[in-house]
Write a protein that holds these residues in place. Structure first.
Motif, PDB file in Angstrom:
ATOM      1  N   ARG A  77       0.828  -1.210   0.000  1.00  0.00           N
ATOM      2  CA  ARG A  77       0.000   0.000   0.000  1.00  0.00           C
ATOM      3  C   ARG A  77       0.865   1.263   0.000  1.00  0.00           C
ATOM      4  O   ARG A  77       0.581   2.215  -0.724  1.00  0.00           O
ATOM      5  N   GLU A  80       2.529   1.691  -3.346  1.00  0.00           N
ATOM      6  CA  GLU A  80       1.569   2.159  -4.351  1.00  0.00           C
ATOM      7  C   GLU A  80       1.402   3.676  -4.268  1.00  0.00           C
ATOM      8  O   GLU A  80       1.372   4.369  -5.285  1.00  0.00           O
ATOM      9  N   VAL A  84       2.371   6.419  -7.261  1.00  0.00           N
ATOM     10  CA  VAL A  84       1.447   7.443  -7.781  1.00  0.00           C
ATOM     11  C   VAL A  84       2.083   8.824  -7.656  1.00  0.00           C
ATOM     12  O   VAL A  84       1.991   9.651  -8.579  1.00  0.00           O
ATOM     13  N   ASN A 131       2.792   0.975  -9.553  1.00  0.00           N
ATOM     14  CA  ASN A 131       1.462   1.262  -9.018  1.00  0.00           C
ATOM     15  C   ASN A 131       0.521   0.077  -9.216  1.00  0.00           C
ATOM     16  O   ASN A 131      -0.141  -0.370  -8.280  1.00  0.00           O
ATOM     17  N   VAL A 132       0.444  -0.438 -10.417  1.00  0.00           N
ATOM     18  CA  VAL A 132      -0.455  -1.556 -10.709  1.00  0.00           C
ATOM     19  C   VAL A 132       0.019  -2.817  -9.993  1.00  0.00           C
ATOM     20  O   VAL A 132      -0.792  -3.567  -9.443  1.00  0.00           O
ATOM     21  N   CYS A 134       1.552  -3.080  -7.161  1.00  0.00           N
ATOM     22  CA  CYS A 134       1.179  -3.001  -5.747  1.00  0.00           C
ATOM     23  C   CYS A 134      -0.332  -3.072  -5.547  1.00  0.00           C
ATOM     24  O   CYS A 134      -0.817  -3.752  -4.640  1.00  0.00           O
ATOM     25  N   GLY A 135      -1.079  -2.378  -6.387  1.00  0.00           N
ATOM     26  CA  GLY A 135      -2.536  -2.405  -6.256  1.00  0.00           C
ATOM     27  C   GLY A 135      -3.120  -3.781  -6.494  1.00  0.00           C
ATOM     28  O   GLY A 135      -3.956  -4.261  -5.720  1.00  0.00           O
ATOM     29  N   VAL A 136      -2.685  -4.424  -7.553  1.00  0.00           N
ATOM     30  CA  VAL A 136      -3.165  -5.776  -7.847  1.00  0.00           C
ATOM     31  C   VAL A 136      -2.663  -6.759  -6.788  1.00  0.00           C
ATOM     32  O   VAL A 136      -3.363  -7.705  -6.416  1.00  0.00           O
ATOM     33  N   VAL A 138      -2.239  -6.136  -3.538  1.00  0.00           N
ATOM     34  CA  VAL A 138      -3.095  -6.019  -2.356  1.00  0.00           C
ATOM     35  C   VAL A 138      -4.455  -6.670  -2.623  1.00  0.00           C
ATOM     36  O   VAL A 138      -4.983  -7.390  -1.769  1.00  0.00           O
ATOM     37  N   LEU A 139      -5.015  -6.428  -3.804  1.00  0.00           N
ATOM     38  CA  LEU A 139      -6.301  -7.056  -4.139  1.00  0.00           C
ATOM     39  C   LEU A 139      -6.192  -8.579  -4.158  1.00  0.00           C
ATOM     40  O   LEU A 139      -7.064  -9.276  -3.649  1.00  0.00           O
TER      41      LEU A 139
END
Length: 156
Positions: A77, A80, A84, A131-132, A134-136, A138-139
């Motif tokens: 998080r 990410e 950004v 960014n992607v 880290c975001g993916v 966490v999801l």
């Protein structure tokens, strides 16, 4: 009953060894896609989404707890947010140079087709990849936590 338990242990060892063997190759491929996105099809978004394969391999080979220790949701998080911020900073370089938002201002670097030949475009592509990724990540950890009946934040 002992024979059945031995077969399960053997299957788990084979699964773990197979995942461990494929994992480094998958990581190399993910970072290749991210780093060469400005030269070929692919890029930050595609490489970041492919990181899901790394998470699933870790989960299948070692379980949920080991996956969360290797890729901490809190670290993902924070990274990410940093990615950004870096992207916005690079996009603002165009405005600072008197051009437009997201305009490539450092395009005179290297020879055409080299890894560092596209100026701020490649840097922005790598920021999108982080960014992607880290975001993916966490999801994916959240969804895998549902399979394991654990909350990614509390690890119940």
């Amino acid at each position: 009953v002992r024979m059945k338990n031995d077969n399960i242990v053997i299957k788990r060892v084979i699964q773990r060894c197979g995942c461990d063997m494929v994992l480094p190759l998958t990581l190399v491929y993910v970072f290749y896609i991210i780093l060469h996105g400005h030269l070929s099809p692919g890029g930050g978004f595609q490489g970041g989404v492919l990181m899901t394969a790394v998470l699933i391999l870790l989960y299948l080979g070692h379980g949920y707890e080991t996956t969360c220790r290797a890729l901490s949701p809190e670290f993902l998080r924070r990274t990410e947010g940093l990615a950004v911020t870096v992207y916005i900073g690079l996009a603002m370089l165009g405005v600072a140079a008197g051009a437009q938002f997201c305009q490539n201002i450092a395009f005179m670097n290297g020879n055409i087709g080299d890894l560092i030949s596209s100026g701020t475009i490649s840097w922005m592509d790598e920021a999108v990849g982080a960014n992607v990724l880290c975001g993916v990540g966490v999801l994916s950890l959240s969804m895998l936590g549902l399979l394991s009946a654990r909350d990614v934040d509390n690890r119940k």
